[in-house]
Design a protein around this motif. Structure first.
Motif, PDB file in Angstrom:
ATOM      1  N   VAL A   3       0.853  -1.186   0.000  1.00  0.00           N
ATOM      2  CA  VAL A   3       0.000   0.000   0.000  1.00  0.00           C
ATOM      3  C   VAL A   3       0.883   1.227   0.000  1.00  0.00           C
ATOM      4  CG1 VAL A   3      -1.752   1.278   1.269  1.00  0.00           C
ATOM      5  CG2 VAL A   3      -1.724  -1.206   1.353  1.00  0.00           C
ATOM      6  N   LEU A  45      -4.459   7.530   1.086  1.00  0.00           N
ATOM      7  CA  LEU A  45      -3.919   6.323   0.491  1.00  0.00           C
ATOM      8  C   LEU A  45      -4.251   6.290  -0.983  1.00  0.00           C
ATOM      9  CD1 LEU A  45      -5.423   4.671   3.448  1.00  0.00           C
ATOM     10  CD2 LEU A  45      -3.040   4.225   2.977  1.00  0.00           C
ATOM     11  N   HIS A  48      -3.391   0.252  -4.394  1.00  0.00           N
ATOM     12  CA  HIS A  48      -3.623  -0.794  -3.421  1.00  0.00           C
ATOM     13  C   HIS A  48      -3.534  -2.125  -4.152  1.00  0.00           C
ATOM     14  CE1 HIS A  48      -7.103  -2.939  -1.430  1.00  0.00           C
ATOM     15  NE2 HIS A  48      -6.165  -2.918  -0.537  1.00  0.00           N
ATOM     16  N   ALA A 179      -7.960   2.750   2.038  1.00  0.00           N
ATOM     17  CA  ALA A 179      -7.220   2.274   0.868  1.00  0.00           C
ATOM     18  C   ALA A 179      -8.184   1.664  -0.133  1.00  0.00           C
ATOM     19  CB  ALA A 179      -6.191   1.232   1.289  1.00  0.00           C
TER      20      ALA A 179
END
Ligand code: ATP
Ligand code: TYR
Length: 498
Positions: A3, A45, A48, A179
């Motif tokens: 991530v 974020l 992913h 995420a």
């Protein structure tokens, strides 16, 4: 799972602070806060990815165009809303800021508390922002909602430890949730964590009476279920607990004004506190723009709620319940509960859940397929891909007769959750397996051990033992540290050798 992330966290400054907690949240750069006691974290974020593994891929796919209220309704996660106009407000821009509060009444959250994080995550998936509020101030007072007795007062050291424990869990889980939601707007963090002690510590009693008390109606406060129920009891209610609803109510005013938060969510027992907030916002700020939403309490099939008071609480912190045992819990839920749990506790599509439900009725259905999917999804959400892989590896390795070679780490991983004992090396070496099974307490007598061995139910490190004369050799002590004994499939004993 790789991530790419940028996370900021400000922990409370230590020395003079009551919340000078020193917990280090893993992989998170810690910045010293210029504001004492401010606990703030934001997460942004972007991409992913998932590494290949033997478990099913996670439920992916942000649903940023979907109406979060409709989703919550479909999944039995909606009990009440303060106004139906929330439905239209949440389906058009700008994104909403939504908060859920958690009082630090234990050093870990439990499965019941996970519902709040799941509902926040649905808001994230639908493009909104989430604020988790840690009740550093409210935890000192104690919420009377749903409690028949006054909560015991927690000392400051315990509160501090609890704040650290639950903040770490919330941050970990919400980072993963953000995420999946693929929120990339760096101008506006998708997740923040705040501590209400930050604003309460500066408010004097006179400020409180002037700014809050003046707007609160005693009649309305007395009519809240949490108060009515308590007043009927012999013990009555302290003035401190009676005030709780105004503390939570004013939190909402503060967050509305300072952080742009317009929705508060909570379990159904929070209705009184949440509406105390919307009422105060209406009276103090003269606006109708604040909303409350509650979700039903998660119940076991016997109708009791998942909580922390009874034995066998399903803790979220891996130090209180290993990912292996967390996974095992969901793997073993009764068929009657599994579909309800899939809807409430996972992000699998309703189509996939309906298919699993149909499969369960089909001849040839492999028992526990739906439970396995549930266990994978919830374990991944709470403990991450790594935690899930650890749980699956331990499940496979710990099955009696499994071909997988056991290692000390896997056995140690379950050591806290199954009976264990410690014995000195020279006492264990050359001891007969039958004697070891009795001296560790796995079996009650040597004759019971002999009987089980003859039936093929006695295992040493997952290998079935047939010989009555088997003695423990050096290479039976895995990595020189542990032995796993099993009596049948379920009864295990970890022997730590020192
Ligand atoms: N089973 C549950 N389902 C949904 N939400 C829950 C559940 N249990 C607790 N919550 C939510 O978490 C909040 C905090 O829980 P709280 O500390 O009051 O009780 P608890 O952890 O269930 O403890 P206890 O077992 O001591 O009653 C609750 O107000 C409620 O909204
Ligand atoms: N009263 C909530 C926690 C909470 C605290 C402060 C708030 O502003 C909101 C919620 C509970 O008991 O879990």
């Amino acid at each position: 799972m790789a991530v790419a992330m940028r996370t900021f966290l400000r922990l409370p400054s230590s020395s003079s602070s009551t919340y000078g907690c020193c917990c280090l949240l893993k992989n998170i750069p810690i910045l010293t806060s210029p504001t004492p006691n401010r606990f703030w974290a934001s997460t942004h974020l972007s991409k992913h990815h998932f590494s290949s593994s033997s478990v099913s891929p996670p439920a992916l796919g942000p649903q940023s165009n979907s109406n979060v209220i409709e989703i919550l309704e479909q999944r039995n996660l909606l009990e009440s809303v303060t106004s139906d106009s929330l439905r239209s407000v949440c389906s058009k821009p700008p994104p909403l800021r939504v908060y859920c509060g958690f009082d630090p009444t234990a050093d870990s959250l439990h499965l019941g508390n996970l519902l709040g994080i799941i509902v926040l995550s649905w808001f994230l998936r639908c493009g909104h922002r989430a604020v988790a509020l840690i009740g550093g101030a409210t935890g000192r007072v104690g919420d009377p909602s749903g409690k028949s007795l006054e909560r015991p007062e927690l000392d400051l050291e315990t509160l501090d430890k609890n704040i650290c424990g639950i903040s770490a869990t919330i941050l970990d889980i919400l980072e993963r949730a953000a995420a999946v939601g693929e929120m990339t707007d760096s101008a506006c963090p998708s997740v923040s964590i705040l501590n209400n002690y930050d604003w309460w510590k500066d408010i004097t009693l006179l400020d409180f009476l002037k700014e809050v008390g003046r707007f609160a109606r005693v009649g309305t406060m007395m009519s809240k279920e949490s108060v009515r129920k308590r007043l009927e009891s012999d013990q009555g209610m302290s003035y401190t607990e009676f005030t709780y609803q105004l503390l939570q109510g004013y939190d909402f005013v503060h967050l509305f004004r300072k952080e742009g938060v317009s929705v508060q969510i909570g379990g159904s027992d929070q209705w009184g506190n949440i509406t105390a907030g919307t009422d105060l916002i209406r009276r103090i700020l003269r606006t109708e723009g604040a909303y409350g939403l509650t979700f039903p309490l998660l119940l076991k099939s016997d109708g009791t709620k998942f909580g922390k008071s009874e034995d066998g609480a399903i803790w979220l912190s891996p130090s209180k319940l290993s990912p292996y045992n967390f996974y095992q819990y969901f793997f073993s839920v009764p068929d009657d509960d599994v579909v309800r749990f899939l809807k409430m506790l996972t992000f699998l599509s309703m189509e996939e859940i309906a298919q699993l439900e149909r499969d369960m009725e089909t001849p040839g259905y492999v028992p526990n397929t739906a439970q396995r999917r549930l266990a994978e999804e919830v374990t991944r959400f709470v403990h991450g891909q790594e935690g899930l892989e650890e749980a699956v590896k331990a499940t496979v390795a710990l099955r009696p007769g499994a071909a997988t070679r056991l290692d000390a780490k896997t056995i140690e991983g379950i050591g806290e959750d199954v009976p264990s004992c410690s014995l000195p090396y020279d006492q264990v070496l050359s001891l007969s397996l039958l004697d070891l099974s009795v001296s560790t307490g796995l079996l009650e007598s040597k004759s019971a051990a002999r009987r089980l061995l003859k039936q093929g139910g006695l295992y040493l490190n997952n290998n079935r033992v047939d010989s009555e004369g088997k003695k423990i050799e050096a290479n039976d002590i895995i990595d020189g540290k542990v032995i796993l004994l099993s009596a049948g499939k379920k009864n295990k004993m970890v022997v730590r050798v020192s």
